[in-house]
Scaffold this motif. Sequence first.
Motif, PDB file in Angstrom:
ATOM      1  N   ASP A   1       0.863  -1.183   0.000  1.00 18.94           N
ATOM      2  CA  ASP A   1       0.000   0.000   0.000  1.00 18.94           C
ATOM      3  C   ASP A   1       0.903   1.238   0.000  1.00 18.94           C
TER       4      ASP A   1
ATOM      5  N   ASP B   1       0.412   4.416   0.315  1.00 20.02           N
ATOM      6  CA  ASP B   1       0.104   5.584   1.146  1.00 20.02           C
ATOM      7  C   ASP B   1       1.020   5.711   2.350  1.00 20.02           C
ATOM      8  N   ASP B   2       1.507   4.592   2.869  1.00 15.42           N
ATOM      9  CA  ASP B   2       2.310   4.637   4.086  1.00 15.42           C
ATOM     10  C   ASP B   2       3.779   4.948   3.839  1.00 15.42           C
TER      11      ASP B   2
ATOM     12  N   TRP C   1      -0.358   4.187  -9.202  1.00 12.08           N
ATOM     13  CA  TRP C   1       0.331   4.728  -8.039  1.00 12.08           C
ATOM     14  C   TRP C   1       1.727   4.116  -7.909  1.00 12.08           C
TER      15      TRP C   1
ATOM     16  N   THR D   1       4.625   2.266  -6.291  1.00 13.51           N
ATOM     17  CA  THR D   1       4.600   1.289  -5.209  1.00 13.51           C
ATOM     18  C   THR D   1       5.679   0.244  -5.440  1.00 13.51           C
TER      19      THR D   1
END
Length: 280
Positions: free
Chosen positions: A49, A51-52, A75, A77
Amino acid sequence: MIEFSGVGQLRSPIVVAAFEGWNDAADASSAAVEHLESAFDAKVIGAIDPDDYYDFQVNRPTVSGTDGTSRKIAWPTTRLSVARPDHGDNDLVLIRGLEPNMRWRGFTDELIETVHALGSDMVVSLGALLADSPHTRPVPISGTAGDPATAARLRLDPSKYEGPTGIVGVFAEACSRAGLASVSFWAAVPHYVANPPCPKATLALLRRVEDLLDMEIPLGDLAERARAWERQVDELAEGDSEVAEYVRALESREPETELPEASGDAIAREFERYLRRRGQ
């Protein structure tokens, strides 16, 4: 922990990882894992993920059209995929992504948990650095192991590097702490031709992975692209007297007959690779 699906039963999986960014001069190491993905038709099984761990103002998402009417955001990643070579005793878990911008310990913890969950006990990390290495010579590959037992078993040196490190070093150290056998291979890319790609360095990394895993890796046209790259740099040097003089100075530092690639062990490995590719 990373959620993954469609894995099935794996055969003694070995992890091979590379990360774009500080650890990836001329994109040589991430291109090696990308080549493995393509050569073995690897299937994506999961992703971190983002976002972190990623700053999207530094590593921005990209937008593209899908069917001419809708749009899709990709995104930044790190993704995991599984390759199942037809020959050999091991499947491969391939990790490729961007060096995270933050929370590196949490990032590596997630990867370690996933490696354990997939049943692997060995991780091979690939990196590339800029070095005073002439493009006319074989690309130097340094190999180290994360613990004395792995070093002795694979006839590698324990890592003695001290100084700033990137996610490859952090991940390798986390693997050792987690009881995983950890090996790192680094390609030395000539700093005067640092722009990607560098297929010669990518090829050198893949050959070390081949030797380590005793596995034939389909190379496609990579060897020819490496030769074409070297010819292009030759032409660059011929057109610039300062570059040509600098290359000659680098070559004179270490005679070709004294290079590690000219050793008996290296010649034996190359001969074994030749026989393996001929099916003998």
